[in-house]
Design a protein around this motif. Structure first.
Motif, PDB file in Angstrom:
ATOM      1  N   GLY A 111       0.799  -1.007   0.048  1.00  0.00           N
ATOM      2  CA  GLY A 111      -0.029  -0.106  -0.084  1.00  0.00           C
ATOM      3  C   GLY A 111       0.895   1.309   0.040  1.00  0.00           C
ATOM      4  N   THR A 112       0.123   2.530  -0.138  1.00  0.00           N
ATOM      5  CA  THR A 112       0.701   3.597  -0.011  1.00  0.00           C
ATOM      6  C   THR A 112       1.540   4.037   1.439  1.00  0.00           C
ATOM      7  N   ALA A 113       2.364   5.071   1.302  1.00  0.00           N
ATOM      8  CA  ALA A 113       2.601   5.808   2.559  1.00  0.00           C
ATOM      9  C   ALA A 113       3.291   4.935   3.457  1.00  0.00           C
ATOM     10  N   TYR A 114       4.148   3.964   2.739  1.00  0.00           N
ATOM     11  CA  TYR A 114       4.926   2.877   3.891  1.00  0.00           C
ATOM     12  C   TYR A 114       6.054   3.848   4.349  1.00  0.00           C
ATOM     13  N   LEU A 115       6.121   3.387   5.875  1.00  0.00           N
ATOM     14  CA  LEU A 115       7.333   4.022   6.388  1.00  0.00           C
ATOM     15  C   LEU A 115       8.509   3.194   6.755  1.00  0.00           C
ATOM     16  N   THR A 116       8.298   2.152   7.484  1.00  0.00           N
ATOM     17  CA  THR A 116       9.372   1.351   7.908  1.00  0.00           C
ATOM     18  C   THR A 116       8.797  -0.024   8.740  1.00  0.00           C
ATOM     19  N   PHE A 117       9.794  -0.913   8.949  1.00  0.00           N
ATOM     20  CA  PHE A 117       9.182  -1.966   9.726  1.00  0.00           C
ATOM     21  C   PHE A 117      10.253  -2.543  10.888  1.00  0.00           C
ATOM     22  N   GLY A 118       9.628  -3.092  11.902  1.00  0.00           N
ATOM     23  CA  GLY A 118      10.607  -3.543  12.812  1.00  0.00           C
ATOM     24  C   GLY A 118      10.360  -4.959  13.358  1.00  0.00           C
ATOM     25  N   LEU A 119      10.848  -5.586  14.248  1.00  0.00           N
ATOM     26  CA  LEU A 119      10.541  -6.965  14.477  1.00  0.00           C
ATOM     27  C   LEU A 119      10.161  -7.086  15.857  1.00  0.00           C
ATOM     28  N   VAL A 120       9.189  -7.681  16.235  1.00  0.00           N
ATOM     29  CA  VAL A 120       8.562  -7.814  17.558  1.00  0.00           C
ATOM     30  C   VAL A 120       8.603  -9.320  17.844  1.00  0.00           C
ATOM     31  N   ASP A 121       8.780  -9.462  19.463  1.00  0.00           N
ATOM     32  CA  ASP A 121       9.050 -10.610  19.928  1.00  0.00           C
ATOM     33  C   ASP A 121       7.908 -11.758  19.526  1.00  0.00           C
ATOM     34  N   ASN A 122       8.281 -12.949  18.874  1.00  0.00           N
ATOM     35  CA  ASN A 122       7.101 -13.877  18.682  1.00  0.00           C
ATOM     36  C   ASN A 122       7.050 -15.089  19.457  1.00  0.00           C
ATOM     37  N   SER A 123       7.465 -14.827  20.600  1.00  0.00           N
ATOM     38  CA  SER A 123       7.019 -15.713  21.674  1.00  0.00           C
ATOM     39  C   SER A 123       5.482 -15.612  21.797  1.00  0.00           C
ATOM     40  N   THR A 124       4.672 -14.448  21.586  1.00  0.00           N
ATOM     41  CA  THR A 124       3.317 -14.554  21.239  1.00  0.00           C
ATOM     42  C   THR A 124       3.079 -13.703  20.050  1.00  0.00           C
ATOM     43  N   TYR A 125       1.618 -13.714  19.432  1.00  0.00           N
ATOM     44  CA  TYR A 125       1.347 -12.662  18.396  1.00  0.00           C
ATOM     45  C   TYR A 125       1.572 -11.240  18.993  1.00  0.00           C
ATOM     46  N   ASN A 126       2.349 -10.433  19.222  1.00  0.00           N
ATOM     47  CA  ASN A 126       2.723  -9.403  19.879  1.00  0.00           C
ATOM     48  C   ASN A 126       1.858  -8.152  19.379  1.00  0.00           C
ATOM     49  N   VAL A 127       0.764  -7.964  19.585  1.00  0.00           N
ATOM     50  CA  VAL A 127       0.106  -6.671  19.051  1.00  0.00           C
ATOM     51  C   VAL A 127       0.551  -5.569  19.830  1.00  0.00           C
ATOM     52  N   ASP A 128       0.720  -5.554  21.016  1.00  0.00           N
ATOM     53  CA  ASP A 128       0.709  -4.586  21.757  1.00  0.00           C
ATOM     54  C   ASP A 128       2.246  -4.025  21.403  1.00  0.00           C
ATOM     55  N   ALA A 129       3.273  -4.688  21.193  1.00  0.00           N
ATOM     56  CA  ALA A 129       4.437  -4.256  20.892  1.00  0.00           C
ATOM     57  C   ALA A 129       4.314  -3.630  19.812  1.00  0.00           C
ATOM     58  N   CYS A 130       3.588  -4.277  18.780  1.00  0.00           N
ATOM     59  CA  CYS A 130       3.688  -3.708  17.420  1.00  0.00           C
ATOM     60  C   CYS A 130       3.004  -2.214  17.389  1.00  0.00           C
ATOM     61  N   LEU A 131       1.908  -1.990  18.241  1.00  0.00           N
ATOM     62  CA  LEU A 131       1.091  -0.736  18.273  1.00  0.00           C
ATOM     63  C   LEU A 131       1.934   0.242  19.205  1.00  0.00           C
ATOM     64  N   SER A 132       3.067  -0.293  20.109  1.00  0.00           N
ATOM     65  CA  SER A 132       4.073   0.511  20.858  1.00  0.00           C
ATOM     66  C   SER A 132       4.853   1.251  19.630  1.00  0.00           C
ATOM     67  N   PHE A 133       5.534   0.334  18.800  1.00  0.00           N
ATOM     68  CA  PHE A 133       6.289   0.693  17.930  1.00  0.00           C
ATOM     69  C   PHE A 133       5.564   1.852  16.939  1.00  0.00           C
ATOM     70  N   CYS A 134       4.499   1.742  16.451  1.00  0.00           N
ATOM     71  CA  CYS A 134       3.427   2.720  15.913  1.00  0.00           C
ATOM     72  C   CYS A 134       3.656   3.889  16.530  1.00  0.00           C
ATOM     73  N   ASP A 135       3.454   3.856  17.858  1.00  0.00           N
ATOM     74  CA  ASP A 135       3.358   5.066  18.820  1.00  0.00           C
ATOM     75  C   ASP A 135       4.539   6.024  18.714  1.00  0.00           C
ATOM     76  N   SER A 136       5.674   5.259  18.509  1.00  0.00           N
ATOM     77  CA  SER A 136       6.866   5.904  18.635  1.00  0.00           C
ATOM     78  C   SER A 136       7.346   6.626  17.467  1.00  0.00           C
ATOM     79  N   VAL A 137       6.501   6.508  16.288  1.00  0.00           N
ATOM     80  CA  VAL A 137       6.727   7.153  15.084  1.00  0.00           C
ATOM     81  C   VAL A 137       5.655   8.079  14.722  1.00  0.00           C
ATOM     82  N   GLU A 138       5.944   9.344  14.515  1.00  0.00           N
ATOM     83  CA  GLU A 138       5.156  10.427  14.758  1.00  0.00           C
ATOM     84  C   GLU A 138       3.997  10.243  13.224  1.00  0.00           C
ATOM     85  N   GLN A 139       4.474   9.809  12.406  1.00  0.00           N
ATOM     86  CA  GLN A 139       3.621   9.907  11.051  1.00  0.00           C
ATOM     87  C   GLN A 139       2.623   8.246  11.013  1.00  0.00           C
TER      88      GLN A 139
END
Length: 493
Positions: A136-164
């Motif tokens: 899709g459009t407006a791609y910014l970047t990606f990171g890896l989150v701990d996969n010991s679980t399907y870690n939604v909270d860590a992913c959304l925290s990563f999004c929180d850290s990027v203003e855009q």
């Protein structure tokens, strides 16, 4: 109010020689006519080219995905221009190696922190099931989150850290040796626009590991969007006129468009600031930024530019065919001059002139008469009904006059500004207008001298740095080498 000199003088005729022929010049104060009149401003051919915008939106490709061989946690790229006036750039043709064209920090959609909702759930959790990540459009970047679980909270925290970031796509990517499989193969891709399950188009399929390892594949791809999008900050030097709405401007004064790879108001303002001047209208004074949605998916972000300020009453283009206009906002560039068009001068309904009004003051040197004046007379104006004149309006002296803005400007020290105006020196024959000149005087100092000679209304500009509460004046004219000045602007750069 100063007396209306047009009622106090009689017709004065100057006899001057132009080449081998004697030409009788009736001065401006006596309602003289141009030796070579300037063409009237024609706005009929300057209306928004909606067809070219729509057709370009159908062919531009500015989508991206986090799936593949790239490394995580790459810096957020600056906004790129993907098309200009119907021509695709490298970024708009799908070349991800193209360089950034915006030097400012991206300011896009904004969100309320840590406030998300699930847009779509993942699938393909079984050994042979498959899913896809967002392309899709407006791609910014990606990171890896701990996969010991399907870690939604860590992913959304990563999004929180990027203003855009306003959207996160969380998914597993298998058979990619570039990922640390002992820690994580769970990717969290961030976007500056909201996407839907219909854009889950990247299924992997790359041979990144040596055979006999299989091709890459995606599983359990879910999407999370901010619940609330808030207005982006207004760029310096601009004012929000309208929006957001679902209609783009269809307005006169159109100067062209650029596509951006994300919804970036700052980058659109920069495009407006850097747009070359229009021969009729001068600098860009207004932009309309909006998102194009084609077949339900965000496709590009249009930045249309104008030399006239439009408003919401002209934001009537809701889309064409499969293209829908969304998130349309209009921004006007702040002119630090009040009434640079001189249209506030309205002492009469037809023809009159004076040495000053509420915003401008004309003065003559010792021995001079009416060497800087303001006229209400449509045939003299570049646009509208009023215009300023340097040089004796009656033609009784050949001294330069000074037209001064009546108050200090609300400028900020250290910031750069552009002074621009239209000038015409074709009232007299070429030989008589040859010595025409205009000094631009900033804080009492001449910053540049224009020597246009014999010229119809042409756009002139000079850049300055402010001290704060700066003053502006124009000095010049030496009848019969008159100079008319109109449409004065001071814009922040």
């Amino acid at each position: 109010m100063m007396p209306n000199f047009s009622r106090l003088i009689s017709v004065i005729t100057l006899a001057v020689s132009a080449t081998a022929t004697t030409v009788h010049i009736v001065p401006p104060a006596s309602k003289g006519t141009w030796y070579n009149p300037a063409a009237a401003v024609d706005l009929n051919s300057t209306v928004t080219d909606s067809d070219t915008i729509a057709n370009t939106a159908l062919v531009v490709n500015q989508t991206a995905s986090a799936a593949g061989a790239t490394d995580p946690n790459q810096p957020i790229p600056q906004t790129q221009v993907t098309a200009v006036d119907g021509t695709l750039t490298a970024a708009g043709s799908g070349d991800d190696s193209s360089s950034s064209t915006s030097s400012r920090r991206s300011l896009l959609f904004s969100r309320s922190p840590s406030d998300y909702e699930e847009v779509f759930t993942g699938s393909g959790t079984g050994p042979s099931d498959r899913d896809a990540s967002i392309q899709g459009t407006a791609y910014l970047t990606f990171g890896l989150v701990d996969n010991s679980t399907y870690n939604v909270d860590a992913c959304l925290s990563f999004c929180d850290s990027v203003e855009q970031c306003v959207f996160a796509n969380l998914f597993y990517e298998h058979n990619n040796p570039g990922l640390d499989t002992e820690f994580s193969n769970l990717k969290c891709a961030l976007y500056a626009d909201v996407h839907s399950a219909s854009e889950k188009l990247n299924f992997g399929g790359q041979q990144l590991a040596p055979p006999p390892a299989g091709l890459t594949y995606i599983q359990d791809s879910s999407g999370w969007s901010s619940k609330t999008l808030v207005d982006p900050p207004t760029p310096d030097g601009y004012e929000l006129v309208f929006g957001p709405t679902n209609g783009a401007n269809n307005a006169p004064g159109y100067m062209g468009f650029a596509f951006l790879d994300r919804y970036d108001v700052e980058a659109c303002a920069e495009q407006c600031n850097q747009r070359g001047a229009d021969s009729q209208g001068g600098a860009c004074q207004f932009f309309n930024i909006w998102r194009a949605v084609v077949n339900g998916n965000p496709t590009t972000y249009t930045c249309s530019m104008y030399f006239l300020v439009a408003d919401e009453s002209t934001a009537v283009n809701t889309g064409q065919g499969d293209l829908q206009v969304t998130f349309s906002r209009g921004y006007a560039r702040k002119n630090f001059i009040v009434d640079g068009t001189f249209e506030a001068f309205n002492e009469c309904d037809d023809f009159c002139f004076d040495t000053q009004d509420a915003n401008w003051i004309g003065s003559s040197p010792s021995g001079g008469t009416l060497d800087a004046t303001i006229f209400f007379f449509q045939p003299f104006a570049h646009n509208g009904n009023a215009v300023a004149l340097l040089g004796s309006a009656t033609g009784v002296d050949a001294l330069p006059g000074t037209l001064t803005y009546a108050r200090p400007l609300a400028t900020e020290a250290g910031k750069a500004y552009q002074i621009s105006f239209f000038q015409a020196s074709s009232f007299s024959p070429p030989d008589e207008e040859a010595p025409a000149f205009i000094d631009v005087v900033w804080n009492g100092q001449t910053v540049t001298t224009f020597k246009p000679g014999f010229a119809n209304f042409e756009y002139l500009s000079v850049n300055v740095v402010a001290q704060g509460s700066d003053t502006l004046a124009f000095h010049g004219g030496a009848a019969p080498a008159w100079s008319f000045i109109d449409d004065v602007t001071v814009f922040q750069l």
